[in-house]
Design an enzyme around this catalytic site. Structure first.
Site, PDB file in Angstrom:
ATOM      1  N   ASP A 125       0.847  -1.203   0.000  1.00 26.54           N
ATOM      2  CA  ASP A 125       0.000   0.000   0.000  1.00 26.54           C
ATOM      3  C   ASP A 125       0.879   1.248   0.000  1.00 26.54           C
ATOM      4  OD1 ASP A 125      -2.302  -1.527   0.184  1.00 26.54           O
ATOM      5  OD2 ASP A 125      -2.669  -1.096   2.304  1.00 26.54           O
ATOM      6  N   ARG A 175      -1.257  -0.311  -8.167  1.00 21.28           N
ATOM      7  CA  ARG A 175      -2.636   0.106  -7.918  1.00 21.28           C
ATOM      8  C   ARG A 175      -2.645   1.634  -8.068  1.00 21.28           C
ATOM      9  NH1 ARG A 175      -3.545  -0.541  -2.073  1.00 21.28           N
ATOM     10  NH2 ARG A 175      -4.162  -2.685  -2.489  1.00 21.28           N
ATOM     11  N   GLY A 179      -5.826   8.795  -3.427  1.00 24.86           N
ATOM     12  CA  GLY A 179      -5.029   9.206  -2.263  1.00 24.86           C
ATOM     13  C   GLY A 179      -5.946   9.535  -1.096  1.00 24.86           C
ATOM     14  N   THR A 218     -10.944   2.667  -7.568  1.00 21.61           N
ATOM     15  CA  THR A 218     -11.791   3.855  -7.385  1.00 21.61           C
ATOM     16  C   THR A 218     -13.256   3.435  -7.275  1.00 21.61           C
ATOM     17  OG1 THR A 218     -12.381   6.016  -8.295  1.00 21.61           O
ATOM     18  CG2 THR A 218     -12.055   4.243  -9.893  1.00 21.61           C
ATOM     19  N   HIS A 219     -14.056   4.334  -6.649  1.00 19.15           N
ATOM     20  CA  HIS A 219     -15.521   4.163  -6.669  1.00 19.15           C
ATOM     21  C   HIS A 219     -16.150   5.304  -7.431  1.00 19.15           C
ATOM     22  CE1 HIS A 219     -13.641   3.147  -2.751  1.00 19.15           C
ATOM     23  NE2 HIS A 219     -14.083   1.956  -3.102  1.00 19.15           N
ATOM     24  N   ARG A 280     -10.391   7.449   7.745  1.00 18.26           N
ATOM     25  CA  ARG A 280     -10.179   7.807   6.334  1.00 18.26           C
ATOM     26  C   ARG A 280     -11.423   7.498   5.504  1.00 18.26           C
ATOM     27  NH1 ARG A 280      -5.008   5.747   7.417  1.00 18.26           N
ATOM     28  NH2 ARG A 280      -5.332   3.788   6.329  1.00 18.26           N
TER      29      ARG A 280
HETATM   30  C1  LIG Z   1      -8.903  -0.954  -3.592  1.00 19.76           C
HETATM   31  C2  LIG Z   1      -8.459   0.346  -3.044  1.00 19.76           C
HETATM   32  C3  LIG Z   1      -7.212   0.434  -2.440  1.00 19.76           C
HETATM   33  C4  LIG Z   1      -6.765   1.662  -1.958  1.00 19.76           C
HETATM   34  N1  LIG Z   1      -5.491   1.765  -1.474  1.00 19.76           N
HETATM   35  C5  LIG Z   1      -5.007   2.975  -1.114  1.00 19.76           C
HETATM   36  C6  LIG Z   1      -3.640   3.163  -0.788  1.00 19.76           C
HETATM   37  O1  LIG Z   1      -2.827   2.233  -0.830  1.00 19.76           O
HETATM   38  N2  LIG Z   1      -3.254   4.402  -0.426  1.00 19.76           N
HETATM   39  C7  LIG Z   1      -4.109   5.472  -0.397  1.00 19.76           C
HETATM   40  O2  LIG Z   1      -3.688   6.597  -0.092  1.00 19.76           O
HETATM   41  N3  LIG Z   1      -5.417   5.298  -0.701  1.00 19.76           N
HETATM   42  C8  LIG Z   1      -5.877   4.097  -1.068  1.00 19.76           C
HETATM   43  N4  LIG Z   1      -7.189   3.960  -1.418  1.00 19.76           N
HETATM   44  C9  LIG Z   1      -8.145   5.051  -1.125  1.00 19.76           C
HETATM   45  C10 LIG Z   1      -8.222   6.048  -2.262  1.00 19.76           C
HETATM   46  O3  LIG Z   1      -7.002   6.754  -2.343  1.00 19.76           O
HETATM   47  C11 LIG Z   1      -9.366   7.028  -2.058  1.00 19.76           C
HETATM   48  O4  LIG Z   1      -9.128   7.728  -0.883  1.00 19.76           O
HETATM   49  C12 LIG Z   1     -10.735   6.376  -1.980  1.00 19.76           C
HETATM   50  O5  LIG Z   1     -10.837   5.302  -2.859  1.00 19.76           O
HETATM   51  C13 LIG Z   1     -11.826   7.379  -2.363  1.00 19.76           C
HETATM   52  O6  LIG Z   1     -11.619   7.809  -3.682  1.00 19.76           O
HETATM   53  P1  LIG Z   1     -12.581   7.417  -4.895  1.00 19.76           P
HETATM   54  O7  LIG Z   1     -11.712   7.144  -6.066  1.00 19.76           O
HETATM   55  O8  LIG Z   1     -13.474   6.340  -4.513  1.00 19.76           O
HETATM   56  O9  LIG Z   1     -13.341   8.758  -5.240  1.00 19.76           O
HETATM   57  P2  LIG Z   1     -14.275   9.688  -4.331  1.00 19.76           P
HETATM   58  O10 LIG Z   1     -14.498  10.902  -5.155  1.00 19.76           O
HETATM   59  O11 LIG Z   1     -13.743   9.853  -2.968  1.00 19.76           O
HETATM   60  O12 LIG Z   1     -15.612   8.858  -4.240  1.00 19.76           O
HETATM   61  C14 LIG Z   1     -16.448   8.641  -5.351  1.00 19.76           C
HETATM   62  C15 LIG Z   1     -17.797   8.198  -4.814  1.00 19.76           C
HETATM   63  O13 LIG Z   1     -17.655   6.913  -4.208  1.00 19.76           O
HETATM   64  C16 LIG Z   1     -18.415   6.832  -3.030  1.00 19.76           C
HETATM   65  N5  LIG Z   1     -17.522   6.621  -1.884  1.00 19.76           N
HETATM   66  C17 LIG Z   1     -16.187   6.824  -1.860  1.00 19.76           C
HETATM   67  N6  LIG Z   1     -15.690   6.494  -0.662  1.00 19.76           N
HETATM   68  C18 LIG Z   1     -16.728   6.096   0.078  1.00 19.76           C
HETATM   69  C19 LIG Z   1     -16.860   5.632   1.414  1.00 19.76           C
HETATM   70  N7  LIG Z   1     -15.813   5.508   2.222  1.00 19.76           N
HETATM   71  N8  LIG Z   1     -18.093   5.282   1.862  1.00 19.76           N
HETATM   72  C20 LIG Z   1     -19.173   5.389   1.050  1.00 19.76           C
HETATM   73  N9  LIG Z   1     -19.113   5.823  -0.218  1.00 19.76           N
HETATM   74  C21 LIG Z   1     -17.911   6.174  -0.697  1.00 19.76           C
HETATM   75  C22 LIG Z   1     -19.186   8.115  -2.892  1.00 19.76           C
HETATM   76  O14 LIG Z   1     -20.423   7.963  -3.526  1.00 19.76           O
HETATM   77  C23 LIG Z   1     -18.352   9.093  -3.682  1.00 19.76           C
HETATM   78  O15 LIG Z   1     -19.095  10.154  -4.170  1.00 19.76           O
HETATM   79  C24 LIG Z   1      -7.628   2.772  -1.989  1.00 19.76           C
HETATM   80  C25 LIG Z   1      -8.878   2.676  -2.596  1.00 19.76           C
HETATM   81  C26 LIG Z   1      -9.283   1.509  -3.152  1.00 19.76           C
HETATM   82  C27 LIG Z   1     -10.591   1.458  -3.854  1.00 19.76           C
END
Ligand SMILES: Cc1cc2nc3c(=O)[nH]c(=O)nc-3n(C[C@H](O)[C@H](O)[C@H](O)COP(=O)(O)OP(=O)(O)OC[C@H]3O[C@@H](n4cnc5c(N)ncnc54)[C@H](O)[C@@H]3O)c2cc1C
Length: 305
Positions: A125, A175, A179, A218-219, A280
């Site tokens: 990670d 990955r 962030g 990402t979501h 987070r």
């Molecule tokens: C498989 C995976 C591994 C990861 N590993 C790391 C890592 O090693 N280091 C690191 O810094 N970060 C990591 N992350 C976290 C990442 O950096 C983001 O902080 C996180 O994924 C939210 O970003 P997003 O792309 O989903 O977009 P966002 O714009 O944050 O979210 C898009 C939409 O997804 C939904 N959503 C997002 N998060 C949530 C939540 N917690 N609960 C409910 N709904 C939500 C909401 O509807 C939101 O509007 C990881 C994420 C994933 C998916």
């Protein structure tokens, strides 16, 4: 909404632990491996694969890293015995990065060597900016001898293009995520959501076009679309990339991706050290914030005041 995000970032660390605990269940599969395995089997039955994360970071004693390694070795054995489609994700600061870099390198190497015996894989990670140089350095040292190891990159990082250029010659397995360390300063990370997304899309295409295997983590549906677009543009095969999502987030999008024929890996955290991880996740969940703020204020100032 930058002011609101800044406010949340300031308030979250003082949210009482029991309130965070109320919500953390959604994001954490269990406290023990035994509790977690059935949840993993359910995900696999639904057509997904997993990466397992033993919660814990910023260890203060080397023995805590060694304990974590024991659990990770057990996870690798269980994955093998039960024939589960899964690998492991480890945090450098849980492996002792902040205590002794060489100790951390050797700990991750132990896991990579053991994973290799089981034909399995270790994802390192990526944590906050203070860890990035060392994490990439440890990864590149391991990459010279092992192909079953990968790390992660964050699209909010201003330094990202340099890291990408450094990693491409190694055909790195990465990955890509946005962030998660919300306290990073503007000098270090982009704060603008559009720039973070543009940076993601730009780097994703560059890495895939140069033969790197990417976990598109990402979501955000806009970025899922960017992923689908570039996979089509480069005519990639399903074994050249995967989508990744966190346990407990957007089951509908998860299903849509799987039903479209893409590989989807769910990041499954488990263990007792849930607090930092949950904070987070809560910061990223738009629906939870109101509720948490209300309850925190009630808790801090009392119901009847
Ligand atoms: C498989 C995976 C591994 C990861 N590993 C790391 C890592 O090693 N280091 C690191 O810094 N970060 C990591 N992350 C976290 C990442 O950096 C983001 O902080 C996180 O994924 C939210 O970003 P997003 O792309 O989903 O977009 P966002 O714009 O944050 O979210 C898009 C939409 O997804 C939904 N959503 C997002 N998060 C949530 C939540 N917690 N609960 C409910 N709904 C939500 C909401 O509807 C939101 O509007 C990881 C994420 C994933 C998916």
């Amino acid at each position: 909404m930058i002011w609101f995000n800044n406010l949340i970032a300031k308030v979250l660390p003082i949210v009482p632990k029991p309130i965070v605990g109320l919500f953390s269940n959604q994001y954490i599969a269990g406290e023990t491996l035994d509790e977690t395995i059935p949840k993993i089997k359910e995900l696999i039955e639904q057509g997904m694969c997993v990466t397992m994360d033993l919660l814990g970071e910023e260890v203060k004693k080397k023995e805590d890293s060694l304990k974590a390694i024991e659990t990770y070795l057990q996870i690798l054995r269980v994955i093998d015995q039960e024939n589960l489609d899964g690998n492991i994700s480890v945090k450098p600061t849980q492996m002792g990065l902040k205590l002794d870099k060489e100790f951390c390198y050797n700990n991750i190497k132990t896991l990579v060597e053991e994973a290799k015996k089981f034909n399995n894989f270790v994802r390192i990670d990526i944590e906050d900016s203070s860890c990035i140089d060392d994490t990439i350095d440890i990864y590149l040292r391991l990459r010279k001898d092992f192909s079953n190891v990968g790390t992660a990159l964050q699209s909010y990082m201003r330094r990202l293009p340099d890291d990408v250029n450094k990693l491409i010659p190694y055909k790195a397995n990465l990955r890509l995520c946005k962030g998660a360390y919300y306290w990073e300063t503007r000098e270090v990370v982009y704060k603008d959501a559009d720039i973070i997304n543009d940076s993601y899309a730009y780097v994703l295409e560059k890495l895939l076009a140069n033969g790197c295997y990417i976990g598109i983590a990402t979501h955000d549906e806009k970025l899922v679309w960017e992923g689908i677009k570039v996979v089509d543009k480069l005519q990639l095969k399903p074994d050249q990339y995967e989508f990744q999502m966190l346990y407990g987030v957007d089951h509908e999008l998860r299903r849509i991706i799987v039903n479209s024929g893409h590989r989807l890996r769910v990041y499954v955290p488990f263990g007792k050290e849930w607090f930092a991880y949950s904070i987070r996740r809560l910061k990223e969940n738009p629906k939870m914030l109101n509720y948490i703020m209300k309850n925190t204020l009630k808790n801090l100032f009392g119901k009847n005041k």
